[in-house]
Scaffold this motif. Structure first.
Motif, PDB file in Angstrom:
ATOM      1  N   ALA A  36       0.854  -1.199   0.000  1.00  0.00           N
ATOM      2  CA  ALA A  36       0.000   0.000   0.000  1.00  0.00           C
ATOM      3  C   ALA A  36       0.881   1.237   0.000  1.00  0.00           C
ATOM      4  CB  ALA A  36      -0.926  -0.010   1.221  1.00  0.00           C
ATOM      5  N   SER A  39       2.762   1.672  -3.314  1.00  0.00           N
ATOM      6  CA  SER A  39       1.818   1.989  -4.394  1.00  0.00           C
ATOM      7  C   SER A  39       1.200   3.365  -4.184  1.00  0.00           C
ATOM      8  CB  SER A  39       0.698   0.947  -4.454  1.00  0.00           C
ATOM      9  OG  SER A  39       1.198  -0.352  -4.380  1.00  0.00           O
ATOM     10  N   ILE A  41      -0.943   4.338  -2.014  1.00  0.00           N
ATOM     11  CA  ILE A  41      -2.381   4.302  -1.733  1.00  0.00           C
ATOM     12  C   ILE A  41      -2.598   5.066  -0.426  1.00  0.00           C
ATOM     13  CG2 ILE A  41      -4.375   2.810  -1.297  1.00  0.00           C
ATOM     14  CD1 ILE A  41      -2.794   0.577  -2.772  1.00  0.00           C
ATOM     15  N   TYR A  43      -4.197   6.118   3.032  1.00  0.00           N
ATOM     16  CA  TYR A  43      -5.044   5.652   4.140  1.00  0.00           C
ATOM     17  C   TYR A  43      -4.707   6.475   5.363  1.00  0.00           C
ATOM     18  CZ  TYR A  43      -1.039   2.637   5.457  1.00  0.00           C
ATOM     19  OH  TYR A  43       0.187   2.166   5.795  1.00  0.00           O
ATOM     20  N   GLU A 123      -2.371  -7.629  -1.359  1.00  0.00           N
ATOM     21  CA  GLU A 123      -3.599  -6.838  -1.207  1.00  0.00           C
ATOM     22  C   GLU A 123      -3.338  -5.458  -0.599  1.00  0.00           C
ATOM     23  OE1 GLU A 123      -6.963 -10.289  -0.757  1.00  0.00           O
ATOM     24  OE2 GLU A 123      -5.766  -9.865   1.030  1.00  0.00           O
ATOM     25  N   GLU A 125      -4.369  -2.560  -1.701  1.00  0.00           N
ATOM     26  CA  GLU A 125      -5.611  -1.781  -1.700  1.00  0.00           C
ATOM     27  C   GLU A 125      -6.519  -2.243  -0.566  1.00  0.00           C
ATOM     28  OE1 GLU A 125      -8.264   0.731  -1.815  1.00  0.00           O
ATOM     29  OE2 GLU A 125      -6.644   1.116  -3.231  1.00  0.00           O
ATOM     30  N   ARG A 126      -6.586  -3.554  -0.394  1.00  0.00           N
ATOM     31  CA  ARG A 126      -7.422  -4.087   0.680  1.00  0.00           C
ATOM     32  C   ARG A 126      -6.902  -3.646   2.047  1.00  0.00           C
ATOM     33  NH1 ARG A 126     -10.883  -8.306   2.539  1.00  0.00           N
ATOM     34  NH2 ARG A 126      -9.984  -9.317   4.361  1.00  0.00           N
ATOM     35  N   GLU A 129      -8.028  -0.210   2.661  1.00  0.00           N
ATOM     36  CA  GLU A 129      -9.471  -0.225   2.910  1.00  0.00           C
ATOM     37  C   GLU A 129      -9.764  -0.639   4.357  1.00  0.00           C
ATOM     38  OE1 GLU A 129     -11.240  -2.094  -0.693  1.00  0.00           O
ATOM     39  OE2 GLU A 129     -12.504  -2.995   0.892  1.00  0.00           O
TER      40      GLU A 129
END
Ligand code: SF4
Ligand code: SF4
Lengths: 160, 273
Positions: A36, A39, A41, A43, A123, A125-126, A129
């Motif tokens: 994550a 990448s 991403i 959060y 995962e 992205e997961r 999330e």
């Protein structure tokens, strides 16, 4: 380990930003968090990661101690069932977590203070999330006070 | 001294015989305590000790708790009611007691509130079998669970805040044989050694977790507590969790693994994201 957590309650600084201790297994969820990160991403920066060799390494005591020492929430994450690096560590952990989960409910601790998830190394992205979800849930609950050590809060308040 | 009951007479005769023939180094049972209405665990080691053995509803301890400490005394005969025998089953699985160095004298539990009164394992049985207790519906736990969470928290916090951390509950429990208990460890000091409510709750929650799949609901801990904290509500909740989730009733099946050391790939995981 937990003695190092900053005891200042998150409310002191105004807006409530939950402080969540995340126990991530080295082989899956920690790598998922890494993915994550690389990448890019987004959060919430609410989690404080403790890397553990396996979700089976997480003694329910650690979770309770984190809450006592001022965490507003705890996340435990490991490999999906069947994918454990040590083959069965997460299966054994799952039974332990089930007991803790039910016992917390019995004691009247809000469901959502303590969350469990399976996140693989692929995962990213997961993972993001899960962190978003857990953060929102804990934010909605507000600061944790049921298991928290009131002595720490008082000390922090005195210190301003 | 009340007159010995039929089973007490049989027990004394049998204990004397085992000791006279030197078949065992001791017979672990109960004798009358110094206060009326109390009994204490007692290791009869001479034939002359046999007549001091008693068995009644005041025998609150779980005798299995003494077995790991008697491990090096040779072969021991132990008086086992339902709960004692269930704990023996667990301790054998946990390698704390060697089954072949025990001689188990089974007796029905005089306490008719016990969920399992007849011994699960024994080498010989004295007296009459007790009628089977009705299946436990955990009505007390379900009633407590019907309260709103905040009330449950307050009720348990109020009770546990009274704990003086004397650890009598731990000392009498057959499951608590660790050389260093997590509450006594000092490097690191896992749990604050104060009776602060948060330290007390932490102690009791972790104690409860350590009992999962092992507690036989003998009630010894609650009876030992000098403050009268209703520990059984916590222990029984743990039993209920273990029964509902893993289909396990601790100490009733000598061949089944301890539920928290085992798993089923199909275990329910509705609480995991
Ligand atoms: S915790 Fe369970 S096994 Fe231990 S003394 Fe209490 S009731 Fe008995
Ligand atoms: S026996 Fe009672 S007072 Fe003593 S530590 Fe146990 S619960 Fe607390």
């Amino acid at each position: 380990m937990m003695a190092d957590t900053n005891p200042v309650p998150s409310t002191v600084s105004g807006d409530f930003e939950p402080r969540i201790v995340a126990f991530l297994c080295n082989w899956c969820s920690y790598a998922g968090a890494d993915l994550a990160g690389i990448s890019r991403i987004q959060y919430p920066p609410s989690i404080r990661v403790v890397r553990v060799p396996c979700s089976g390494r997480v003694d329910p005591f650690y979770i309770l101690k984190a809450l006592q020492q001022g965490a507003d929430g705890v996340l435990v994450s490991g490999c999906h069932p069947g994918d454990c690096h040590y083959l069965t560590g997460n299966y054994v952990a799952r039974r332990r977590f089930a007991v803790l989960h039910d016992l917390l409910g019995f004691f009247g601790i809000e469901p959502g203070r303590v969350s469990f998830s399976w996140v693989s190394a692929a995962e990213g992205e997961r993972f993001a999330e899960v962190v978003r979800e857990v953060t929102e849930r804990v934010r909605a609950l507000g600061p944790s006070n049921r298991l928290a050590d009131a002595r720490l809060t008082e000390k922090a308040e005195r210190a301003g | 001294m009340p007159r010995p009951t039929a089973v007490e007479q049989q027990l004394r005769a049998r204990a004397r015989e085992l000791l006279e023939k030197r078949e065992v180094a001791g017979v672990l049972g109960f004798r009358a305590g110094t206060l009326p209405g109390t009994c204490v665990p007692f290791l009869a080691t001479e034939p002359g000790d046999a007549d001091r053995l008693v068995l009644n509803r005041d025998c609150a301890a779980n005798l299995a708790a003494w077995l790991p400490r008697l491990r090096h005394r040779g072969r021991i005969a132990v008086v086992a009611r339902g709960p004692d025998s269930r704990s023996i089953v667990n301790l054998v699985k946990e390698n704390q007691v060697e089954r072949d160095r025990l001689h188990i004298i089974g007796v029905a539990d005089p306490d008719d509130t016990q969920p399992v009164r007849n011994p699960v394992v024994f080498d010989e049985f004295l007296g009459e079998r007790a009628p089977d207790s009705p299946p436990d519906d955990y009505a007390d736990i379900r009633e407590f669970e019907a309260l709103p969470p905040a009330e449950r928290w307050q009720a348990l916090l109020d009770e546990l805040s009274r704990c003086i951390r004397c650890y009598a509950c731990r000392q009498v429990c057959p499951n608590c044989y660790c050389p260093t208990c997590f509450v006594d460890a000092s490097r690191p000091a896992w749990v604050g050694r104060t009776p602060d409510p948060s330290d007390n709750v932490l102690f009791h929650m972790v104690r409860a977790i350590h009992m999962a799949g092992r507690c036989v609901e003998c009630g010894a801990c609650a009876k030992a507590c000098p403050i009268g904290i209703p520990l059984m509500i916590i222990n029984r909740k743990v039993s209920l969790i273990v029964r509902d989730r893993f289909g396990s009733v601790p100490g009733t099946d000598p061949d089944a693994p301890l539920p928290l050391t085992a798993f089923d790939s199909e275990d329910r995981e509705e609480f995991i994201r």
